[in-house]
Design a protein around this motif. Structure first.
Motif, PDB file in Angstrom:
ATOM      1  N   HIS A 182       5.661  -6.604 -13.822  1.00 18.35           N
ATOM      2  CA  HIS A 182       5.941  -7.577 -14.880  1.00 18.35           C
ATOM      3  C   HIS A 182       6.858  -8.681 -14.351  1.00 18.35           C
ATOM      4  O   HIS A 182       7.737  -9.170 -15.037  1.00 18.35           O
ATOM      5  CB  HIS A 182       6.597  -6.888 -16.084  1.00 18.35           C
ATOM      6  CG  HIS A 182       5.753  -5.801 -16.651  1.00 18.35           C
ATOM      7  ND1 HIS A 182       5.921  -4.487 -16.303  1.00 18.35           N
ATOM      8  CD2 HIS A 182       4.714  -5.840 -17.520  1.00 18.35           C
ATOM      9  CE1 HIS A 182       5.033  -3.749 -16.949  1.00 18.35           C
ATOM     10  NE2 HIS A 182       4.293  -4.542 -17.691  1.00 18.35           N
TER      11      HIS A 182
ATOM     12  N   THR B 109       8.292 -12.039 -13.424  1.00 18.76           N
ATOM     13  CA  THR B 109       8.251 -13.445 -13.813  1.00 18.76           C
ATOM     14  C   THR B 109       9.485 -14.118 -13.230  1.00 18.76           C
ATOM     15  O   THR B 109      10.425 -13.442 -12.797  1.00 18.76           O
ATOM     16  CB  THR B 109       8.278 -13.608 -15.346  1.00 18.76           C
ATOM     17  OG1 THR B 109       9.535 -13.111 -15.837  1.00 18.76           O
ATOM     18  CG2 THR B 109       7.129 -12.868 -16.012  1.00 18.76           C
ATOM     19  N   SER B 110       9.506 -15.434 -13.236  1.00 15.94           N
ATOM     20  CA  SER B 110      10.692 -16.119 -12.733  1.00 15.94           C
ATOM     21  C   SER B 110      11.901 -15.812 -13.605  1.00 15.94           C
ATOM     22  O   SER B 110      13.023 -15.711 -13.105  1.00 15.94           O
ATOM     23  CB  SER B 110      10.456 -17.625 -12.622  1.00 15.94           C
ATOM     24  OG  SER B 110      10.137 -18.169 -13.878  1.00 15.94           O
ATOM     25  N   ASP B 111      11.688 -15.626 -14.924  1.00 16.30           N
ATOM     26  CA  ASP B 111      12.795 -15.251 -15.808  1.00 16.30           C
ATOM     27  C   ASP B 111      13.354 -13.882 -15.437  1.00 16.30           C
ATOM     28  O   ASP B 111      14.565 -13.681 -15.430  1.00 16.30           O
ATOM     29  CB  ASP B 111      12.350 -15.243 -17.269  1.00 16.30           C
ATOM     30  CG  ASP B 111      12.209 -16.637 -17.854  1.00 16.30           C
ATOM     31  OD1 ASP B 111      12.726 -17.599 -17.252  1.00 16.30           O
ATOM     32  OD2 ASP B 111      11.573 -16.757 -18.921  1.00 16.30           O
ATOM     33  N   GLN B 112      12.459 -12.939 -15.134  1.00 17.33           N
ATOM     34  CA  GLN B 112      12.909 -11.589 -14.764  1.00 17.33           C
ATOM     35  C   GLN B 112      13.650 -11.614 -13.434  1.00 17.33           C
ATOM     36  O   GLN B 112      14.667 -10.953 -13.269  1.00 17.33           O
ATOM     37  CB  GLN B 112      11.734 -10.613 -14.709  1.00 17.33           C
ATOM     38  CG  GLN B 112      12.159  -9.166 -14.521  1.00 17.33           C
ATOM     39  CD  GLN B 112      13.035  -8.645 -15.644  1.00 17.33           C
ATOM     40  OE1 GLN B 112      12.718  -8.823 -16.810  1.00 17.33           O
ATOM     41  NE2 GLN B 112      14.134  -8.007 -15.306  1.00 17.33           N
TER      42      GLN B 112
END
Length: 159
Positions: free
Chosen positions: A89, A91-94
């Motif tokens: 999962h 993502t750049s946010d994660q």
């Protein structure tokens, strides 16, 4: 009750190694591989707390987005946290969240070891992780069981 039930002695032996507080199957897997004794294929690290809340000091909050973080596996007395980073999962946010979390925990004095899915599935990579953790804990990894390799192969096949 079920004293004569098939497999009861194996279940009794296994239940003493169950750790409370896992938030995912992969965290459970990570904890098993690091904490189980060598006679069961693990690296025999001392008990860790799963999903341990670390309240941040004012200094560490300067690096964070909150007042606390939760470490997947933690040895509070040694200020050691092991984090499982899934690539499923991602993502750049994660990635950003994980980097901020590591910086805040390090500012709090914690050694943070990150484990990926690839590492978790590779016994040699997990040995490296276990040795890093053991060093921080003032221990050495020395499997005492002659069955270690066989048991470890079985443990790694469970995933």
């Amino acid at each position: 009750m079920c004293g004569g039930a098939r497999g009861i002695s194996s279940a009794r032996s296994a239940v003493k190694h169950v750790r409370d507080g896992s938030a995912s199957p992969r965290e459970t897997d990570l904890a098993m591989r690091l904490l189980l004794p060598s006679c069961h294929g693990g690296f025999g690290l001392p008990d860790a707390v799963l999903n341990y809340r670390i309240d941040l000091s004012v200094r560490a909050r300067a690096f964070s987005r909150g007042n606390y973080y939760v470490a997947d596996l933690c040895w509070p007395h040694a200020k050691l946290a092991i984090e499982y980073d899934s690539d499923l999962h991602l993502t750049s946010d994660q990635l950003s969240h994980d980097a901020v979390k590591r910086a805040a925990l390090e500012a709090e004095g914690y050694k943070v070891i990150t484990v990926t899915r690839k590492q978790l599935n590779d016994p040699l990579e997990m040995l490296k992780v276990a040795k890093q953790a053991a060093h921080r804990l003032g221990r050495r990894i020395r499997p005492q069981s002659g069955r270690f390799e066989k048991e470890q192969r079985a443990l790694f096949r469970l995933a």
